[in-house]
Motif scaffolding. Structure first.
Motif, PDB file in Angstrom:
ATOM      1  N   ILE A 169      10.133   7.010  -0.225  1.00 51.71           N
ATOM      2  CA  ILE A 169      10.871   7.287  -1.443  1.00 51.71           C
ATOM      3  C   ILE A 169      10.451   8.638  -1.999  1.00 51.71           C
ATOM      4  O   ILE A 169       9.472   9.227  -1.554  1.00 51.71           O
ATOM      5  CB  ILE A 169      10.614   6.202  -2.507  1.00 51.71           C
ATOM      6  CG1 ILE A 169       9.126   6.127  -2.842  1.00 51.71           C
ATOM      7  CG2 ILE A 169      11.152   4.858  -2.065  1.00 51.71           C
ATOM      8  CD1 ILE A 169       8.804   5.318  -4.051  1.00 51.71           C
ATOM      9  N   ASP A 170      11.191   9.108  -2.962  1.00 53.14           N
ATOM     10  CA  ASP A 170      10.820  10.279  -3.747  1.00 53.14           C
ATOM     11  C   ASP A 170      10.862   9.860  -5.205  1.00 53.14           C
ATOM     12  O   ASP A 170      11.768   9.139  -5.629  1.00 53.14           O
ATOM     13  CB  ASP A 170      11.784  11.438  -3.517  1.00 53.14           C
ATOM     14  CG  ASP A 170      11.663  12.008  -2.119  1.00 53.14           C
ATOM     15  OD1 ASP A 170      10.533  12.342  -1.717  1.00 53.14           O
ATOM     16  OD2 ASP A 170      12.692  12.111  -1.432  1.00 53.14           O
ATOM     17  N   ILE A 171       9.876  10.298  -5.972  1.00 53.17           N
ATOM     18  CA  ILE A 171       9.799   9.971  -7.394  1.00 53.17           C
ATOM     19  C   ILE A 171       9.954  11.251  -8.185  1.00 53.17           C
ATOM     20  O   ILE A 171       9.205  12.204  -7.990  1.00 53.17           O
ATOM     21  CB  ILE A 171       8.461   9.292  -7.734  1.00 53.17           C
ATOM     22  CG1 ILE A 171       8.279   8.021  -6.908  1.00 53.17           C
ATOM     23  CG2 ILE A 171       8.389   8.977  -9.221  1.00 53.17           C
ATOM     24  CD1 ILE A 171       6.898   7.401  -7.028  1.00 53.17           C
ATOM     25  N   PHE A 172      10.957  11.267  -9.056  1.00 55.18           N
ATOM     26  CA  PHE A 172      11.210  12.420  -9.909  1.00 55.18           C
ATOM     27  C   PHE A 172      11.039  11.995 -11.363  1.00 55.18           C
ATOM     28  O   PHE A 172      11.639  11.008 -11.795  1.00 55.18           O
ATOM     29  CB  PHE A 172      12.627  12.960  -9.717  1.00 55.18           C
ATOM     30  CG  PHE A 172      12.897  13.434  -8.325  1.00 55.18           C
ATOM     31  CD1 PHE A 172      12.466  14.685  -7.912  1.00 55.18           C
ATOM     32  CD2 PHE A 172      13.570  12.630  -7.420  1.00 55.18           C
ATOM     33  CE1 PHE A 172      12.709  15.126  -6.623  1.00 55.18           C
ATOM     34  CE2 PHE A 172      13.817  13.057  -6.128  1.00 55.18           C
ATOM     35  CZ  PHE A 172      13.384  14.307  -5.728  1.00 55.18           C
TER      36      PHE A 172
ATOM     37  N   THR B 183       0.865  -1.174   0.000  1.00 56.45           N
ATOM     38  CA  THR B 183       0.000   0.000   0.000  1.00 56.45           C
ATOM     39  C   THR B 183       0.901   1.223   0.000  1.00 56.45           C
ATOM     40  O   THR B 183       2.051   1.159   0.425  1.00 56.45           O
ATOM     41  CB  THR B 183      -0.914   0.042   1.238  1.00 56.45           C
ATOM     42  OG1 THR B 183      -0.106   0.022   2.418  1.00 56.45           O
ATOM     43  CG2 THR B 183      -1.873  -1.133   1.255  1.00 56.45           C
ATOM     44  N   HIS B 184       0.363   2.320  -0.510  1.00 60.23           N
ATOM     45  CA  HIS B 184       1.147   3.552  -0.435  1.00 60.23           C
ATOM     46  C   HIS B 184       0.241   4.707  -0.058  1.00 60.23           C
ATOM     47  O   HIS B 184      -0.932   4.742  -0.393  1.00 60.23           O
ATOM     48  CB  HIS B 184       1.938   3.831  -1.723  1.00 60.23           C
ATOM     49  CG  HIS B 184       1.144   4.229  -2.913  1.00 60.23           C
ATOM     50  ND1 HIS B 184       0.853   5.526  -3.225  1.00 60.23           N
ATOM     51  CD2 HIS B 184       0.585   3.492  -3.890  1.00 60.23           C
ATOM     52  CE1 HIS B 184       0.163   5.573  -4.334  1.00 60.23           C
ATOM     53  NE2 HIS B 184      -0.025   4.348  -4.764  1.00 60.23           N
ATOM     54  N   ALA B 185       0.835   5.600   0.689  1.00 61.99           N
ATOM     55  CA  ALA B 185       0.139   6.802   1.135  1.00 61.99           C
ATOM     56  C   ALA B 185       1.081   7.974   0.927  1.00 61.99           C
ATOM     57  O   ALA B 185       2.298   7.820   0.991  1.00 61.99           O
ATOM     58  CB  ALA B 185      -0.249   6.683   2.600  1.00 61.99           C
ATOM     59  N   ASP B 186       0.505   9.125   0.658  1.00 60.67           N
ATOM     60  CA  ASP B 186       1.312  10.326   0.479  1.00 60.67           C
ATOM     61  C   ASP B 186       1.452  11.048   1.811  1.00 60.67           C
ATOM     62  O   ASP B 186       0.464  11.337   2.471  1.00 60.67           O
ATOM     63  CB  ASP B 186       0.661  11.274  -0.534  1.00 60.67           C
ATOM     64  CG  ASP B 186       0.668  10.699  -1.931  1.00 60.67           C
ATOM     65  OD1 ASP B 186       1.531   9.853  -2.219  1.00 60.67           O
ATOM     66  OD2 ASP B 186      -0.187  11.095  -2.737  1.00 60.67           O
ATOM     67  N   TYR B 187       2.687  11.302   2.189  1.00 58.69           N
ATOM     68  CA  TYR B 187       2.981  12.120   3.355  1.00 58.69           C
ATOM     69  C   TYR B 187       3.815  13.279   2.847  1.00 58.69           C
ATOM     70  O   TYR B 187       4.998  13.127   2.579  1.00 58.69           O
ATOM     71  CB  TYR B 187       3.730  11.321   4.425  1.00 58.69           C
ATOM     72  CG  TYR B 187       2.857  10.277   5.060  1.00 58.69           C
ATOM     73  CD1 TYR B 187       1.900  10.638   5.988  1.00 58.69           C
ATOM     74  CD2 TYR B 187       2.961   8.944   4.713  1.00 58.69           C
ATOM     75  CE1 TYR B 187       1.076   9.693   6.569  1.00 58.69           C
ATOM     76  CE2 TYR B 187       2.150   7.992   5.284  1.00 58.69           C
ATOM     77  CZ  TYR B 187       1.208   8.373   6.213  1.00 58.69           C
ATOM     78  OH  TYR B 187       0.388   7.435   6.773  1.00 58.69           O
ATOM     79  N   GLY B 188       3.169  14.405   2.650  1.00 61.52           N
ATOM     80  CA  GLY B 188       3.842  15.539   2.042  1.00 61.52           C
ATOM     81  C   GLY B 188       4.040  15.265   0.567  1.00 61.52           C
ATOM     82  O   GLY B 188       3.132  14.806  -0.115  1.00 61.52           O
ATOM     83  N   LEU B 189       5.225  15.490   0.082  1.00 62.88           N
ATOM     84  CA  LEU B 189       5.503  15.274  -1.329  1.00 62.88           C
ATOM     85  C   LEU B 189       5.988  13.862  -1.637  1.00 62.88           C
ATOM     86  O   LEU B 189       6.163  13.505  -2.796  1.00 62.88           O
ATOM     87  CB  LEU B 189       6.545  16.285  -1.804  1.00 62.88           C
ATOM     88  CG  LEU B 189       6.137  17.754  -1.700  1.00 62.88           C
ATOM     89  CD1 LEU B 189       7.299  18.653  -2.098  1.00 62.88           C
ATOM     90  CD2 LEU B 189       4.923  18.039  -2.571  1.00 62.88           C
TER      91      LEU B 189
END
Length: 172
Positions: free
Chosen positions: A141-144, A96-102
């Motif tokens: 993680i961060d996705i660019f 599962t994934h959730a957004d925490y900030g960016l």
């Protein structure tokens, strides 16, 4: 003289209308170019991975598909410990994934190990993070977006995966 004032006022009106049109077109282009917030961290991509630790190495492919707060990752690869020791890695991670900030935070919910996987857990721990090894493993993680065909996934500012996008068939 009335003609000149009429022409100058017409030019002012034309300029205002032109600026309004340019503003509307620019706003529409920016709105259409940016993905919606709920799809910002949706991902469909494949990464080729090679990790070397001491004299052992892992070579494989990781597929990611995520959207609507859930995702799946497939790992297929080979671990070479020595010329005589070679292990297969083949597993699927449901997360599962959730957004925490960016940044999205992924939590592995289920690890499905293929019956073809031969790598012992001690060897796997040298190459894969807990997210891929046990349920409730967490990774932030961060996705660019690098370009229309690739994303860069980083963890704590360190490049993690170069992930090439691909299209899913319409019926999936």
């Amino acid at each position: 003289m009335k003609i000149f004032t009429a022409i100058s006022s017409l030019r002012t009106q034309t300029r205002v209308i032109f600026l309004v049109c340019v503003t509307i077109v620019t706003g529409l282009a920016v709105y259409l170019y940016q993905p919606p917030n709920d799809a910002r961290h949706n991902l469909v991509c494949r990464a080729t991975l090679q990790i070397n630790r001491d004299k052992a190495s892992f070579r494989g492919i990781i597929d990611f598909k995520s959207g609507d707060g859930k995702g799946i990752a497939h790992i297929n690869g080979i671990i070479n410990v020595s010329a005589q020791e070679e292990y297969t890695v083949q597993r699927t991670i449901l997360f599962t994934h959730a957004d925490y900030g960016l940044s999205p935070v992924w939590v592995s919910r289920q690890i499905i190990v293929s019956n073809r996987e031969t790598a012992p857990s001690g060897v796997l721990q040298q190459f894969l993070p807990d997210f891929y090894l046990k349920s409730a493993g967490v990774t932030d993680i961060d996705i660019f977006t690098l370009n229309k065909d690739a994303d860069l996934i980083t963890r704590e500012g360190i490049p993690y995966l170069y992930c090439q996008k691909y299209m899913l068939p319409e019926d999936e």
